[in-house]
Design an enzyme around this catalytic site. Structure first.
Site, PDB file in Angstrom:
ATOM      1  N   THR A   1      -4.303   6.004   1.762  1.00 60.21           N
ATOM      2  CA  THR A   1      -4.568   7.416   2.094  1.00 60.21           C
ATOM      3  C   THR A   1      -5.361   8.094   0.971  1.00 60.21           C
ATOM      4  OG1 THR A   1      -2.439   7.377   3.270  1.00 60.21           O
ATOM      5  CG2 THR A   1      -3.601   9.462   3.239  1.00 60.21           C
TER       6      THR A   1
ATOM      7  N   ARG B   1       0.863  10.238   0.780  1.00 57.08           N
ATOM      8  CA  ARG B   1       1.203  11.191   1.849  1.00 57.08           C
ATOM      9  C   ARG B   1       2.397  12.051   1.499  1.00 57.08           C
ATOM     10  NH1 ARG B   1       0.365   7.100   7.070  1.00 57.08           N
ATOM     11  NH2 ARG B   1      -1.616   6.354   6.257  1.00 57.08           N
TER      12      ARG B   1
ATOM     13  N   GLU C   1       0.862  -1.191   0.000  1.00 60.94           N
ATOM     14  CA  GLU C   1       0.000   0.000   0.000  1.00 60.94           C
ATOM     15  C   GLU C   1       0.896   1.238   0.000  1.00 60.94           C
ATOM     16  OE1 GLU C   1      -2.806   0.294   3.282  1.00 60.94           O
ATOM     17  OE2 GLU C   1      -2.864   2.471   3.080  1.00 60.94           O
TER      18      GLU C   1
ATOM     19  N   LYS D   1     -11.162  -1.245   6.064  1.00 62.67           N
ATOM     20  CA  LYS D   1      -9.977  -1.071   6.912  1.00 62.67           C
ATOM     21  C   LYS D   1     -10.483  -0.609   8.281  1.00 62.67           C
ATOM     22  CE  LYS D   1      -6.143   2.279   7.110  1.00 62.67           C
ATOM     23  NZ  LYS D   1      -4.848   2.529   6.444  1.00 62.67           N
TER      24      LYS D   1
HETATM   25  C1  3PG Z   1      -2.224   3.496   8.232  1.00 61.83           C
HETATM   26  O1  3PG Z   1      -2.482   4.400   7.474  1.00 61.83           O
HETATM   27  O2  3PG Z   1      -2.701   2.381   8.082  1.00 61.83           O
HETATM   28  C2  3PG Z   1      -1.386   3.766   9.428  1.00 61.83           C
HETATM   29  O3  3PG Z   1      -0.612   4.908   9.270  1.00 61.83           O
HETATM   30  C3  3PG Z   1      -0.555   2.615   9.816  1.00 61.83           C
HETATM   31  O4  3PG Z   1      -0.432   2.695  11.169  1.00 61.83           O
HETATM   32  P1  3PG Z   1       0.912   2.291  11.887  1.00 61.83           P
HETATM   33  O5  3PG Z   1       1.958   3.312  11.445  1.00 61.83           O
HETATM   34  O6  3PG Z   1       0.615   2.395  13.358  1.00 61.83           O
HETATM   35  O7  3PG Z   1       1.287   0.920  11.456  1.00 61.83           O
END
Ligand code: 3PG
Length: 216
Positions: free
Chosen positions: A75, A51, A47, A135
């Site tokens: 995102t 960002r 993924e 999700k």
């Molecule tokens: C996401 O977008 O899924 C999160 O930023 C992932 O979270 P983590 O950095 O705590 O793994």
């Protein structure tokens, strides 16, 4: 593609992944070696989050140069992001949330897509637009496995990919939940390792994670 076929596709894609690393790529030149490092460790479903300024080009480079990788976009915050993901050839899209505008655009798009939910109302909005693979974000911070089990009561057919606060220590526990298809997170691609070009370290960490999660 019918809605059901699209939902089946995203469910299978996530289920087969077991683990989906959430990638934040700051320098374009890191994209291909990072994807190769992850794939070498047995982690193929990636993924790439929107960002950073280079995210779209990073995803394109991975798709062009690492054909074993299944590259999706994360995102996704609105219809424009969704269109960008589709145009660059992403295999799937993931969002941290579920606005009515985004859900409508995603329902009209061919891209297999998982919206993000943390509450019953958000999940009901996602379901109303045909999305039953979501999700669960931010998973640990939003109540963890207890919250997920509570949501599974009224929403029996929903399947999730939890992300947020998941790492080596708790990934297997999340995966053992019957409605969890795969787990996601940034722990397999630490920013410091990417900055340092520690590709061998990332490969080793992925291989270790895949071995323990597959046998779990
Ligand atoms: C996401 O977008 O899924 C999160 O930023 C992932 O979270 P983590 O950095 O705590 O793994």
């Amino acid at each position: 593609m019918t809605e059901t076929a699209k939902q089946h596709q995203i469910a299978e894609l996530i289920r087969q992944a077991i683990v989906i690393p959430v990638l934040t790529i700051e320098r374009l030149e890191d994209a291909v070696p990072l994807a190769k490092a992850l794939v070498a460790g047995g982690v193929r479903t990636l993924e790439v989050t929107l960002r950073t300024a280079v995210a779209v080009d990073a995803a394109k480079a991975m798709i062009a140069e690492v054909p074993e990788a299944i590259v999706g976009i994360g995102t996704i915050l609105n219809g424009d992001d969704l269109a960008r993901a589709e145009a660059l050839g992403a295999r799937f899209g993931i969002s941290p949330g579920a606005t009515p505008e985004l859900l409508k655009a995603a329902a009209a798009s061919r891209l297999p897509f998982a919206p993000g939910i943390a509450t019953a109302s958000e999940l009901m909005q996602a379901l109303a637009h045909g999305f039953d693979v979501v999700k669960f974000f931010p998973a640990e911070q939003a109540g963890g496995i207890k919250a997920l089990r509570a949501l599974a009561g009224p929403f029996r057919n929903v399947r999730v990919c939890p992300t947020g606060g998941i790492g080596e220590a708790n990934a297997a526990t999340w995966l053992a939940e019957p409605n969890v298809l795969a787990v996601g997170g940034s722990w397999l691609c630490p920013a410091a390792d990417i900055r340092a070009g520690n590709w061998a370290g990332i490969t080793a960490m992925c291989a270790r994670a895949m071995k323990s999660l597959k046998s779990g």
